[in-house]
Structures are given as structure tokens and as C-alpha cells.
Design a protein around this motif. Structure first.
Motif, mmCIF file in Angstrom:
data_model
loop_
_atom_site.group_PDB
_atom_site.id
_atom_site.type_symbol
_atom_site.label_atom_id
_atom_site.label_comp_id
_atom_site.label_asym_id
_atom_site.label_seq_id
_atom_site.Cartn_x
_atom_site.Cartn_y
_atom_site.Cartn_z
ATOM 1 N N GLU A 171 0.855 -1.147 -0.156
ATOM 2 C CA GLU A 171 0.117 -0.031 -0.093
ATOM 3 C C GLU A 171 1.049 1.282 -0.011
ATOM 4 O O GLU A 171 0.517 2.327 -0.719
ATOM 5 C CB GLU A 171 -0.827 0.017 1.150
ATOM 6 N N LEU A 172 2.063 1.079 0.805
ATOM 7 C CA LEU A 172 2.903 2.281 0.890
ATOM 8 C C LEU A 172 3.482 2.544 -0.700
ATOM 9 O O LEU A 172 3.728 3.629 -1.117
ATOM 10 C CB LEU A 172 3.978 2.263 1.793
ATOM 11 N N VAL A 173 4.125 1.517 -1.234
ATOM 12 C CA VAL A 173 4.629 1.864 -2.852
ATOM 13 C C VAL A 173 3.548 2.430 -3.594
ATOM 14 O O VAL A 173 3.817 2.936 -4.532
ATOM 15 C CB VAL A 173 5.093 0.307 -2.957
ATOM 16 N N SER A 174 2.214 1.812 -3.468
ATOM 17 C CA SER A 174 1.215 2.158 -4.347
ATOM 18 C C SER A 174 1.174 3.627 -4.429
ATOM 19 O O SER A 174 0.885 4.459 -5.236
ATOM 20 C CB SER A 174 -0.002 1.121 -4.336
ATOM 21 N N TYR A 175 1.141 4.084 -3.073
ATOM 22 C CA TYR A 175 0.733 5.578 -2.664
ATOM 23 C C TYR A 175 1.969 6.417 -3.189
ATOM 24 O O TYR A 175 1.940 7.531 -3.842
ATOM 25 C CB TYR A 175 0.683 5.641 -1.215
ATOM 26 N N LEU A 176 3.302 6.090 -3.125
ATOM 27 C CA LEU A 176 4.281 6.862 -3.667
ATOM 28 C C LEU A 176 4.634 6.665 -5.111
ATOM 29 O O LEU A 176 4.715 7.810 -5.616
ATOM 30 C CB LEU A 176 5.581 6.199 -2.813
ATOM 31 N N GLU A 177 4.082 5.476 -5.657
ATOM 32 C CA GLU A 177 4.300 5.413 -7.038
ATOM 33 C C GLU A 177 3.196 6.343 -7.856
ATOM 34 O O GLU A 177 3.627 6.427 -9.038
ATOM 35 C CB GLU A 177 4.643 4.066 -7.539
ATOM 36 N N GLY A 178 2.223 6.215 -7.155
ATOM 37 C CA GLY A 178 0.911 6.652 -7.956
ATOM 38 C C GLY A 178 0.930 8.302 -7.531
ATOM 39 O O GLY A 178 -0.095 8.804 -8.266
ATOM 40 N N SER A 179 1.643 9.057 -6.797
ATOM 41 C CA SER A 179 1.681 10.346 -6.658
ATOM 42 C C SER A 179 1.957 11.090 -7.773
ATOM 43 O O SER A 179 2.638 10.605 -8.867
ATOM 44 C CB SER A 179 2.375 10.699 -5.353
#
Length: 251
Positions: A132-140
Motif C-alpha cells: 500500500e505504501l509503494v502504491s501510494y508513492l508511485e501513484g503520486s
């Protein structure tokens, strides 16, 4: 006898040294010279002949050698605009191919000098939270490049080698500290390895503590602040801002 002028002369001619007897015939050249008053004496005639010889010698154009003629011809003839200039040693050495622009030159420093912006270290039981953290950072909007071990590690590669390579190829590393993280020796190794990669670099190691009290914060990280994951977004926004803040310092 042959006289000084190249004609058959008689003893009557002034150019003949024999006698002074009067002969009925005289050479044509001597008669002409005598008529002009040039044959006053044999000495005068010799002087005149020498003068004629020097005059003819000086009036003739001097023939140059073939190499000299070629050189003078090259110098005297103006070069055409279309003709290329002569290529000398200095011009040959200075004629180098134009430098080519290296596309990767701008990538040798700043953010693009490493393969990843963030390496996320987590325990096996916290894989969902790490995703979830990776998805948030890459989707920003910043489109941060993240390394997640189970997703990005090379199949067949050594686990320790892959971890060390990921840490050295990332600008920042996020430690997802949870109860499972503190109980896993492998996670402690990840934490110590991340600290050894950049022990004095502020902002590169970002602890994200979730599900723990302040008293459970690892002693190895007491010299740096952590992100509290008890907020509504789990501290993801603060992690992103910390990573962007560090990337701005190296850009």
C-alpha cells in the motif's frame, strides 16, 4: 680568317691582327660596324662584343627547375573559393570529430544517478502494508521509483546481495517498523544495513512506526525522528514529503 663577329674577315678589317694591307673585300659585319664607327680599333670591337653578349645574357629569362616552377606556380595562382584550403599538419591534428551529446550525461547526478528513489524495508507479515505504501508513492504526482523486495528482486539472486544492491541503488530507505519488524532478525539486519549505507546522511533513512508506542522505538534509531503511522493516512503523506525534500537537496 674568322673575325670577332663570326664572319670571314680580311687583313683590311680592323678585327684582324695580321697586317694593314688593303684588301678589296671585307666582311659584311665588319663593314657595317665600320660604317657605324664601331671599328676604331680591335679593343673597341671586343668591348662592343662583350657588351652585346652581356645584354643578351641578361635579357634571356632564367629557366627555373621543375620543382621551383611548381612552387612558384602554386604561390602565384590565387585559390578558388570552391577549392578546399591546403591541409597542413596543424589543421590535420585539429580536425577532430564533433563531440556527440551524451544522453545519459544529465543522469549522472541528482535524482537520476540512482535506479530507485525509495527502498522499502519491511517484515514478511507486513507485506500488504508495504504494498500500500509503494502504491501510494508511485501513484503520486512525483511518480517515485520504489524498490519492493518480493516484487523487484532478481529471481535466483542471493537475498543478502539483492538487499545490499537495492539499498545502494536507492536515495532513501523507508523502515516500516511494526511489532513483526522488531521480532524478525532479518528486519533488524535490514535496519543495520540501511544505517551503515549512509550513517550521517540526514533524510535518507525514514522510520515509519506503525502499531507501536514511542517506548518501543528501536534504540538504534533514537538519533532520528520517525513518522507516526497512527494518522488517517498511515503516515504515507509525511513519508512522501520527506523523500521529496531529500531529492530536492540533490537536484
Amino acid at each position: 680568317m674568322p673575325g670577332l663577329m663570326g664572319y670571314e674577315c680580311t687583313p683590311q678589317c680592323s678585327c684582324w691582327r695580321g697586317g694593314r694591307a688593303a684588301w678589296p673585300t671585307r666582311s659584311r659585319r665588319c663593314r657595317e660596324a665600320d660604317d657605324d664607327g664601331l671599328l676604331g680599333s680591335g679593343l673597341d670591337l671586343r668591348a662592343q662584343v662583350l657588351c652585346d653578349w652581356f645584354r643578351q645574357a641578361l635579357s634571356k629569362p632564367r629557366k627555373l627547375p621543375d620543382s621551383a616552377e611548381g612552387t612558384s606556380r602554386d604561390i602565384s595562382q590565387p585559390s578558388s573559393r570552391d577549392d578546399p584550403p591546403p591541409l597542413g599538419l596543424s589543421s590535420a591534428l585539429s580536425r577532430t570529430p564533433p563531440p556527440t551529446h551524451d544522453v545519459g550525461a544529465s543522469s549522472s547526478s541528482g535524482r537520476w544517478s540512482k535506479d530507485y528513489d525509495v527502498c522499502v524495508c519491511h517484515s514478511e507479515e507486513d507485506l500488504v502494508a508495504a504494498q500500500e505504501l509503494v502504491s501510494y508513492l508511485e501513484g503520486s504526482t512525483a511518480s517515485l521509483r520504489c524498490f519492493l523486495q518480493l516484487r523487484d528482486a532478481t529471481p535466483g539472486g542471493a537475498i543478502v546481495s539483492e538487499l545490499c544492491q537495492a539499498l545502494s541503488s536507492s536515495h532513501c530507505r523507508v523502515l516500516l517498523i511494526t511489532p513483526g519488524f522488531l521480532q524478525d532478525p532479518w528486519c533488524k539486519y535490514q535496519m543495520l544495513q540501511a544505517l551503515s549505507e549512509a550513517p550521517g546522511a540526514e533524510g535518507r533513512t525514514i522510520p515509519l512506526m506503525s502499531g507501536l508506542t514511542r517506548a518501543a522505538y528501536p534504540a538504534e534509531l533514537r538519533f532520528m525522528y520517525f513518522v507516526d503511522g497512527r494518522g488517517p493516512d498511515g503516515g504515507f503523506r509525511q513519508v512522501k514529503e520527506a523523500v521529496m525534500r531529500y531529492l530536492q537537496t540533490i537536484s
